[in-house]
Enzyme design. Structure first.
Site, short mmCIF file in Angstrom:
data_model
loop_
_atom_site.label_atom_id
_atom_site.label_comp_id
_atom_site.label_asym_id
_atom_site.label_seq_id
_atom_site.Cartn_x
_atom_site.Cartn_y
_atom_site.Cartn_z
N ASP A 6 -16.90 -13.44 7.76
CA ASP A 6 -15.52 -13.13 7.53
C ASP A 6 -15.27 -12.54 8.91
O ASP A 6 -15.39 -11.60 9.32
CB ASP A 6 -15.16 -12.30 6.61
CG ASP A 6 -13.81 -11.80 6.45
OD1 ASP A 6 -13.12 -12.22 7.34
OD2 ASP A 6 -13.54 -11.09 5.74
N TYR B 83 0.84 -0.97 0.01
CA TYR B 83 0.05 -0.04 0.02
C TYR B 83 0.75 1.37 -0.09
O TYR B 83 0.50 2.35 0.62
CB TYR B 83 -1.00 0.10 1.13
CG TYR B 83 -1.71 -1.22 1.35
CD1 TYR B 83 -2.56 -1.65 0.50
CD2 TYR B 83 -1.61 -2.09 2.45
CE1 TYR B 83 -3.28 -2.88 0.52
CE2 TYR B 83 -2.30 -3.11 2.67
CZ TYR B 83 -3.39 -3.54 1.74
OH TYR B 83 -3.70 -4.67 1.88
N TYR C 118 -14.55 -5.29 3.30
CA TYR C 118 -13.24 -5.52 2.92
C TYR C 118 -12.89 -6.96 3.10
O TYR C 118 -12.86 -7.49 4.41
CB TYR C 118 -12.03 -4.60 3.46
CG TYR C 118 -10.74 -5.18 3.12
CD1 TYR C 118 -10.00 -4.86 1.99
CD2 TYR C 118 -9.99 -5.88 3.90
CE1 TYR C 118 -8.53 -5.20 1.77
CE2 TYR C 118 -8.84 -6.35 3.89
CZ TYR C 118 -8.05 -5.96 2.62
OH TYR C 118 -6.66 -6.72 2.25
N LYS D 68 -5.59 -14.12 11.52
CA LYS D 68 -5.03 -12.97 12.33
C LYS D 68 -4.90 -13.43 13.91
O LYS D 68 -4.01 -14.23 14.04
CB LYS D 68 -5.80 -11.55 12.47
CG LYS D 68 -5.86 -11.16 11.05
CD LYS D 68 -6.42 -9.72 10.94
CE LYS D 68 -6.48 -8.97 9.75
NZ LYS D 68 -5.08 -8.42 9.32
#
Length: 423
Positions: A240, A9, A137, A269
């Protein structure tokens, strides 16, 4: 000498050399310069135990001496079996089958393929598209990009390359909204399902907290209503929980706030405490049984090389043990109290002309600004104050490690507020 590392990014023309991290302990990491920075983001929300946690480090070392890796194709091993049993135990009732992969994005790719193939095996091949939410996202791989917000998301450059799916408006009712306040959001979702359910395999959502899409916080009543609509229209429900799982919203899983079981749930994560990349896609009996049959087409054709990696499974087991034994949900409740007191209840911050909204949920807080430009330079300024902050667009947020104590949590919130109040 300029590093050959291509950073994510990054605007390559204007980026400054990245500071080099040489170590870390607890909620802080140390730079080559000698600076110690309090990490307000726990390294993209995964280092929930902080850095160099002795039990997690020891678990990796012990497992490395026994078995670092072996393919899961046709083989298994104790850490993978044990972790699968633990995940079935702690996730919402009915998620009884665990498919491993190596990152949250790939875990979502697994979920999407699983949903589409499920309907094919049930004789409904026309249900081959997906339904996602605006502000969503789900990752940066190709399939995931196609179900991220197509207008405000970061993947618009690839629009011509990606398959087209369906999108419903992002829910607007806040976390503490009453059921009637959620009705308009559910009506909008129903409208999309009524029009397109014949080709929709699954509804994908980040439950309660749409993270990288702007830290949008929504109501548990929306999750319950979405579950009912999916059942009505024969659409699988996929949660998600890559960002929301393992305590981030105040309960072990966001689904627990609504007492809802999705058909498929994706975890990553915090799964390993952030110590190694790994993901798990869990499915109900209903989904799993569709893949039981005599045809070669019944096999689920997906197999990441490092799925079920023994090191990752072993450290994940230790992470779960620490989470339960050290009452992390109690710690998260303490962090939430500080975040609410220091940010949500600060009238001066709320009245600042640059601030559009302040939101808190579990161990997450965000100051939403009215314009991206309001946060230009905040990361460098925060570093001078000894805190690592990395905003997303116009959202200045913190998702700290759960071991962060009250004093350090207030240090983070002071720096977040200070960026606005110093001007």
């Amino acid at each position: 000498m300029t590093s050959p590392v291509w950073h994510p990014y990054a605007h390559l023309k204007t980026q400054s050399p990245a500071p080099k991290v040489v170590g870390g302990t607890g909620p802080r990491f140390t730079l080559e310069s000698g600076e110690s920075l309090l990490d307000a983001t726990c390294s993209w929300w995964c280092m929930i135990h902080g850095y160099a946690h002795p039990r997690l480090v020891a678990a990796i070392r012990e497992q490395a001496g026994e078995l670092c890796h072996v393919m899961l194709g046709g083989l298994t091993h104790e850490p993978a079996d044990r972790l699968a049993r633990e995940l079935v135990r702690i996730t919402p009732a009915g998620l009884n089958h665990v498919f491993y992969s190596d990152s949250g994005s790939v875990g979502m790719e697994v979920a999407m393929k699983m949903a589409v193939q499920y309907h094919q095996l049930r004789g409904r091949p026309g249900k081959h598209r997906l339904l996602s939410l605006m502000k969503a996202y789900h990752g940066d791989t190709a399939g995931c990009m196609a179900v991220c917000d197509p207008e405000e998301g970061m993947h618009s450059l690839f629009a011509g390359y990606l398959p087209r799916h369906h999108f419903a408006p992002a829910p607007t009712a806040p976390f503490d909204a009453e059921p009637e306040a959620v009705r308009a959001d559910l009506d909008a979702l129903r409208a999309v399902l009524e029009a397109h359910h014949h080709e929709i395999a699954a509804l994908l959502m980040e439950p309660l907290l749409q993270a990288a899409g702007g830290l949008n916080m929504t109501s548990p009543h929306y999750l319950r209503g979405a579950r009912e609509l999916c059942d009505e229209f024969d659409v699988l429900l996929v949660f998600d929980e890559v960002a929301t799982g393992f305590g981030r919203t105040g309960k072990l899983f966001a689904a627990d706030h609504a007492d809802v079981t999705p058909d498929i749930m994706v975890l990553s994560k915090g799964l390993t405490g952030g110590y190694l990349g790994h993901a798990a896609t869990l499915a109900t009996d209903r989904v799993h049984e569709a893949f039981v049959g005599d045809s070669p087409h019944h096999a689920f054709m997906h197999g990441p090389t490092f799925m079920g990696n023994p090191l990752a499974c072993r450290v994940a087991l230790e992470s779960l043990a620490v989470f339960e034994e050290e009452d992390y949900l109690g710690r998260i409740a303490g962090l939430n109290r500080v975040l609410r007191d220091e940010l949500l209840e600060d009238a001066t911050l709320a009245a600042h002309p640059a601030v559009g909204d302040v939101r808190v949920l579990g161990a997450t807080a965000v100051i939403e600004t009215r314009d991206d430009a309001e946060l230009a330079g905040v990361g460098h300024w925060a570093r001078e104050q000894g805190v690592w902050l990395r905003p997303i667009g116009r959202w200045l947020y913190t998702m700290p490690a759960y071991i962060t104590d009250d004093a350090d949590m207030r240090r983070i919130t002071d720096v977040m507020k200070g960026w606005f109040l110093k001007r």
